[in-house]
Scaffold this motif. Structure first.
Motif, PDB file in Angstrom:
ATOM      1  N   THR A 196       0.823  -1.210   0.000  1.00 12.91           N
ATOM      2  CA  THR A 196       0.000   0.000   0.000  1.00 12.91           C
ATOM      3  C   THR A 196       0.858   1.261   0.000  1.00 12.91           C
ATOM      4  O   THR A 196       0.368   2.341  -0.311  1.00 12.91           O
ATOM      5  N   THR A 198       2.036   2.767   2.585  1.00 14.39           N
ATOM      6  CA  THR A 198       1.763   3.602   3.753  1.00 14.39           C
ATOM      7  C   THR A 198       2.789   3.360   4.858  1.00 14.39           C
ATOM      8  O   THR A 198       3.489   2.346   4.864  1.00 14.39           O
ATOM      9  N   ALA A 199       2.819   4.301   5.804  1.00 11.35           N
ATOM     10  CA  ALA A 199       3.727   4.147   6.941  1.00 11.35           C
ATOM     11  C   ALA A 199       3.310   2.945   7.787  1.00 11.35           C
ATOM     12  O   ALA A 199       4.156   2.236   8.338  1.00 11.35           O
ATOM     13  N   GLU A 200       1.994   2.713   7.878  1.00 11.53           N
ATOM     14  CA  GLU A 200       1.512   1.564   8.654  1.00 11.53           C
ATOM     15  C   GLU A 200       1.943   0.252   8.011  1.00 11.53           C
ATOM     16  O   GLU A 200       2.298  -0.704   8.704  1.00 11.53           O
ATOM     17  N   ARG A 202       4.633  -0.213   6.165  1.00 14.65           N
ATOM     18  CA  ARG A 202       6.068  -0.393   6.399  1.00 14.65           C
ATOM     19  C   ARG A 202       6.322  -0.834   7.835  1.00 14.65           C
ATOM     20  O   ARG A 202       7.182  -1.693   8.092  1.00 14.65           O
TER      21      ARG A 202
END
Length: 281
Positions: A196, A198-200, A202
Motif C-alpha cells: 500500500t 503507507t507508513a503503517e 512499512r
C-alpha cells in the motif's frame, strides 16, 4: 532507479488478513499430510522440492530486479552470478554434508552444526549489508518480494507434526514450529500491507521481520541447550531433539541462516526506502 511509487491499480483493495483464508488451510493440510505420512518427510523429497522452488524464485527475482536498475547488461550478469554462484555452492555443500552424516553428533570433535548456522551469517551479513551494488539492487527490488518470499516458513509445521507423533520434545518443537508457522502465515499479509506504500504498511513489515528474527533466535537457542553436545544444558524427558540427521538437519544447517540473511536484507531495504522518501520530501 527506485520502485517507491505504487500505481493505484495495484494497491490492494481488500484487507491484508484475507490472505490467511488460503494460507491457513494450506498449512493445516500440509501438517495433516506429514503427520499421516511421516515417510514423506523422511524421504527428503519435500525438503528438496521446497529448496529448489525457493532457489528458483530467488534466481528469478534477482534477475528481474537487476533489469530494473541502471546497471549495464554486463554489470547485471556479474552481480547475478556473484550472488547466485555462492548461494548455489553453499546449498550444494550443506546438502552433501547432510546426506553424508557430517553434522551428526559425534561425527567430528568440532561443532560443525553450530558452525553451519553461524558462519554463513557472520560472513554473508557484512557483504550483503555493506555492499553498494546490493544497495542498488534493493532500491530497484519491490519491498514486498523479500517479505512474501518467506511464506516457505509455514513448512516449519513439520516440527509440530513430529511432536504430535511423539518424535520431538515439545520444549523445542512447540515454540520453533509455532514461530515458523506464524512467520510464514503473516508473510503474505505483511507484504500486502507493505504494497500500500503507507507508513503503517512499512511498520507492519518491520514488525514481521523482528518477529521472524526472534523465532529463529528462540529455535537456535533452545536447540543448542537441549541437543546432545558441548552446549547442552537441559536433557528433555522423552525423545531427543534429533535434528542432526538428513533431511531435518538441513533446516538448521541451511534454511535458518538463509532466513536470517533474508530478514536482514529486508530491513536494510526498508531502511533505505524510508531514507529515500524522507530526502524526497
Amino acid at each position: 532507479m527506485t520502485t517507491d511509487v505504487v500505481p493505484a491499480a495495484v494497491v490492494p483493495r481488500h484487507p491484508a488478513w484475507r490472505s490467511l483464508l488460503w494460507t491457513i488451510p494450506f498449512t493445516v493440510l500440509w501438517t495433516w499430510v506429514i503427520y499421516s505420512l511421516p515417510v514423506l518427510l523422511e524421504s527428503g523429497l519435500p525438503a528438496l522440492a521446497v529448496r529448489l522452488m525457493v532457489h528458483g524464485l530467488i534466481a528469478l527475482g534477482l534477475w528481474l530486479s537487476l533489469e530494473r536498475t541502471d546497471l549495464t547488461p554486463g554489470q547485471r550478469r556479474t552481480t547475478w552470478l556473484a550472488i547466485m554462484v555462492p548461494l548455489t555452492l553453499w546449498a550444494a555443500i550443506a546438502w552433501t554434508a547432510a546426506i553424508n552424516g557430517v553434522f551428526r553428533t559425534g561425527a567430528s570433535p568440532l561443532p560443525l552444526l553450530p558452525s553451519a548456522i553461524f558462519l554463513p551469517v557472520i560472513i554473508g551479513a557484512p557483504l550483503l549489508l555493506l555492499s553498494k551494488r546490493v544497495g542498488q539492487l534493493l532500491d530497484a527490488m519491490p519491498t514486498t518480494w523479500l517479505v512474501a518470499l518467506q511464506l516457505y516458513r509455514v513448512f516449519g509445521s513439520q516440527w509440530l507434526a513430529y511432536w504430535l507423533r511423539g518424535l520431538l520434545p515439545g520444549l523445542w518443537a512447540l515454540p520453533a514450529g509455532t514461530g515458523d508457522v506464524l512467520t510464514g502465515l503473516f508473510a503474505v499479509p505483511a507484504a500486502i500491507a507493505l504494497a500500500t506504500g503507507t507508513a503503517e504498511g512499512r511498520k507492519a513489515a518491520i514488525l514481521w521481520n523482528i518477529f521472524g528474527f526472534a523465532d529463529l533466535a528462540v529455535a537456535i537457542t533452545l536447540g543448542m541447550i537441549i541437543s546432545p553436545g558441548p552446549f547442552q544444558l537441559i536433557v528433555p524427558n522423552g525423545p531427543s531433539i534429533g535434528l542432526d540427521g538428513y533431511p531435518n538437519v538441513l533446516t538448521p544447517a541451511f534454511v535458518v541462516p538463509g532466513s536470517i540473511l533474508l530478514h536482514a536484507l529486508s530491513l536494510r531495504q526498508l531502511r533505505r526506502r524510508s531514507r529515500t522518501e524522507a530526502m524526497g520530501r
